[in-house]
Design an enzyme around this catalytic site. Structure first.
Site, PDB file in Angstrom:
ATOM      1  N   HIS A   7     -44.719  56.661  48.015  1.00  0.00           N
ATOM      2  CA  HIS A   7     -44.281  57.769  48.872  1.00  0.00           C
ATOM      3  C   HIS A   7     -43.877  59.008  48.093  1.00  0.00           C
ATOM      4  O   HIS A   7     -43.955  60.114  48.617  1.00  0.00           O
ATOM      5  CB  HIS A   7     -43.178  57.296  49.819  1.00  0.00           C
ATOM      6  CG  HIS A   7     -43.721  56.406  50.883  1.00  0.00           C
ATOM      7  ND1 HIS A   7     -43.669  55.041  50.793  1.00  0.00           N
ATOM      8  CD2 HIS A   7     -44.411  56.696  51.999  1.00  0.00           C
ATOM      9  CE1 HIS A   7     -44.283  54.526  51.841  1.00  0.00           C
ATOM     10  NE2 HIS A   7     -44.743  55.493  52.585  1.00  0.00           N
ATOM     11  N   CYS A  53     -55.557  56.216  57.961  1.00  0.00           N
ATOM     12  CA  CYS A  53     -54.657  57.294  57.538  1.00  0.00           C
ATOM     13  C   CYS A  53     -53.981  57.018  56.197  1.00  0.00           C
ATOM     14  O   CYS A  53     -53.025  57.696  55.837  1.00  0.00           O
ATOM     15  CB  CYS A  53     -53.620  57.583  58.621  1.00  0.00           C
ATOM     16  SG  CYS A  53     -52.655  56.146  59.097  1.00  0.00           S
ATOM     17  N   ARG A 108     -45.348  58.497  64.274  1.00  0.00           N
ATOM     18  CA  ARG A 108     -45.005  57.118  63.916  1.00  0.00           C
ATOM     19  C   ARG A 108     -43.493  56.990  63.898  1.00  0.00           C
ATOM     20  O   ARG A 108     -42.812  57.785  63.240  1.00  0.00           O
ATOM     21  CB  ARG A 108     -45.581  56.773  62.548  1.00  0.00           C
ATOM     22  CG  ARG A 108     -45.322  55.321  62.182  1.00  0.00           C
ATOM     23  CD  ARG A 108     -45.911  54.975  60.846  1.00  0.00           C
ATOM     24  NE  ARG A 108     -45.191  55.603  59.760  1.00  0.00           N
ATOM     25  CZ  ARG A 108     -45.549  55.520  58.474  1.00  0.00           C
ATOM     26  NH1 ARG A 108     -46.646  54.866  58.150  1.00  0.00           N
ATOM     27  NH2 ARG A 108     -44.852  56.093  57.533  1.00  0.00           N
ATOM     28  N   ASP A 114     -50.501  50.433  52.382  1.00  0.00           N
ATOM     29  CA  ASP A 114     -49.806  49.147  52.450  1.00  0.00           C
ATOM     30  C   ASP A 114     -50.782  47.986  52.537  1.00  0.00           C
ATOM     31  O   ASP A 114     -50.536  46.923  51.973  1.00  0.00           O
ATOM     32  CB  ASP A 114     -48.852  49.124  53.656  1.00  0.00           C
ATOM     33  CG  ASP A 114     -47.545  49.829  53.329  1.00  0.00           C
ATOM     34  OD1 ASP A 114     -47.036  49.651  52.204  1.00  0.00           O
ATOM     35  OD2 ASP A 114     -47.030  50.567  54.187  1.00  0.00           O
ATOM     36  N   GLU A 133     -51.492  47.405  58.688  1.00  0.00           N
ATOM     37  CA  GLU A 133     -51.075  47.565  57.286  1.00  0.00           C
ATOM     38  C   GLU A 133     -50.847  46.228  56.600  1.00  0.00           C
ATOM     39  O   GLU A 133     -50.521  46.194  55.418  1.00  0.00           O
ATOM     40  CB  GLU A 133     -49.759  48.355  57.223  1.00  0.00           C
ATOM     41  CG  GLU A 133     -49.836  49.727  57.826  1.00  0.00           C
ATOM     42  CD  GLU A 133     -48.488  50.406  57.834  1.00  0.00           C
ATOM     43  OE1 GLU A 133     -48.274  51.260  56.960  1.00  0.00           O
ATOM     44  OE2 GLU A 133     -47.647  50.093  58.697  1.00  0.00           O
TER      45      GLU A 133
END
Ligand code: PEP
Ligand code: MG
Length: 484
Positions: free
Chosen positions: A89, A408, A232, A361, A337
């Protein structure tokens, strides 16, 4: 960017044993506790690296996503960290901010002094220490060429993302922080395919309430002027951290392995108030334009059902109060994920209104290699045929159940990967805004037959290296630059 700056102390013994690694992590935790204590006692606002000189390159052992979010891209020329991975991230946030960055530059700090000059090339992942005059001049030429290329790509903005064989693909943007909105508008993206709502909880002392969240979502939805926005609900846990949640006693579970612990939808179902507030805020804001609501890290249909019940209940509650919300409620979908979700995509697609594949993920959990860890970076490979099989299964299930499916993860922004993903059945991609034009350029050069052929070969490949070699060869033959 040629100025040098060093934040963490230089040098550490190499190679490290397990004890040393554990001790270093523990030391990091203590430093963090100290930072929090000092900040809380002195009422100091979150740091924005304002003490750094303009044009500095920030070099650190490690940078947390929440700290990356505080960097001012007009002042910091580049970031280099010794730890981290390209789909962690921190990397995602730096990309969103448009800051050149190289992560996992192991051993760099030991070579630096406070005013060391560096060249940082985020495209190739290269850091040159004490460049010669000639190398520095060449880097300046590269920077100018990069700017010219971006300008040229900008001309694609109004052109459709259509394959040379005619099929149309949807390209949307991921949003990490609201400051990205102008870049998204310029990129030609057809909506926001992934709004990571974690920014609401980062660098905040208190939890954002329903009206505060509504006020944040509303202008984002309005700015997309009728293009859909997929929000999300918060995916806290793993490497992401939030003071606001910690202070509310949420998520500090002490899991020995946070990536396998209480994160994503698991955390939200344990702290339902958090989910209820976020659902209510999104539903209130949905009057401003088309919205979709997405659940992170689903691993079983029970989680989807539980969240869907809460969603419906919140919808009824708002209507009873006379709040204007869409009827029917905006679509509720899930991220794929985990290998479990991909393997069960047929079951999930019957109940989820859309699917979005999160390859960041999905790769981590399939290959058991941490997406943010330097030492397993070579094992973390989204081109591994095991990951591709799961992408294919998900795309097939979505097609069978007539559910929209998108991808995504960071892979969506890689022009080399896109032909393969199209061949695997993906027709909708969401990525950081600055990648949209170059992905569009790649798409416009593609023929569907080639994509399908490559997908078949990739699924039969022995390993990820074989797949990437095939894709690089295809890109070279098609004269597509294999750039970042
Ligand atoms: C993913 O996992 O691919 C994803 C898009 O979610 P995040 O990167 O926020 O975990
Ligand atoms: Mg994810």
């Amino acid at each position: 960017a040629l100025a040098g700056f060093m934040r963490a102390p230089p040098g550490r013994p190499a190679p490290e044993g397990e004890d040393a690694v554990a001790a270093r992590r523990r030391a990091g935790e203590f430093r963090e506790i100290g930072r929090r204590l000092i900040r809380n006692l002195s009422g100091t606002p979150y740091r924005s690296f304002s003490a750094l000189p303009d044009g500095a390159i920030l070099v650190a052992e490690q940078l947390r996503p929440a700290d990356a979010a505080l960097i001012d891209p007009s002042r910091i020329a580049a970031v280099v960290t010794e730890e981290g991975g390209s789909t962690g991230h921190t990397a995602i946030l730096l990309r969103a901010l448009g800051i050149p960055a190289v992560l996992a530059a192991h051993g760099l700090l030991a070579q630096l002094g406070r005013r060391t000059r560096l060249v940082v090339d985020g495209t190739t992942g290269q850091v040159i220490v004490r460049p010669s005059t000639r190398t520095a001049a060449a880097a300046r030429v590269d920077v100018a060429a990069y700017a010219r290329e971006r300008q040229m790509l900008g001309r694609l903005r109004r052109l459709p993302a259509r394959l040379s064989s005619g099929e149309v693909v949807t390209l949307q943007a991921n949003l990490e922080i609201p400051a990205e909105l102008p870049m998204i508008a310029q990129s030609g993206a057809g909506g926001i395919g992934l709004l990571r709502s974690e920014f609401l909880f980062m660098n905040a002392e208190t939890l954002p309430d329903e009206l505060h969240q509504e006020a944040v979502y509303l202008p984002l939805i309005e700015a997309m002027a009728g293009d859909p926005v997929t929000i999300r609900v918060v995916d806290w846990g793993s490497e992401k951290n939030s003071d606001a949640l910690s202070r509310a006693g949420i998520g500090e579970s002490g899991d020995t392995n946070p990536a396998l612990g209480v994160r994503g939808i698991r955390l939200l179902l344990q702290h339902r108030g958090l989910l209820e507030t976020q659902f209510a805020a999104i539903l209130r804001a949905a009057r401003a334009g088309p919205v979709r609501v997405m659940l992170p890290l689903v691993s079983s249909v029970g989680e989807l059902r539980a969240a869907r019940d809460i969603y419906a209940r919140i919808g009824r509650r708002l209507r009873r109060k006379g709040v204007e919300i869409p009827d029917p409620l905006p679509p509720l979908g899930i991220m794929i994920e985990t290998p479990a979700a991909a393997l069960m995509a047929d079951v999930l697609a019957q109940e989820a209104e859309f699917l979005a594949i999160g390859t960041n993920d999905l790769t981590m959990y399939t290959l058991a290699a941490d997406r943010a860890a330097t030492d397993v970076a070579a094992l973390y490979d989204p081109f591994h045929p095991a990951v591709l099989q799961l992408v294919r299964m998900t795309a097939d299930a979505a097609l069978r159940h007539r559910r929209p499916v998108s991808l995504c993860g960071e892979m969506a922004s890689d022009p080399i990967a896109v032909p393969l993903l199209v061949g695997l059945g993906i027709r909708s991609f969401s990525m950081h805004a600055s990648a949209v034009p170059r992905v569009k350029r790649a798409i416009r050069a593609l023929a569907m037959d080639d994509c399908r052929r490559m997908a078949c070969r990739a699924l039969e490949a022995a390993d990820g290296r074989e797949v990437s070699t095939m894709l690089m060869d295809y890109a070279a033959a098609a004269r597509q630059p294999a750039d970042e």
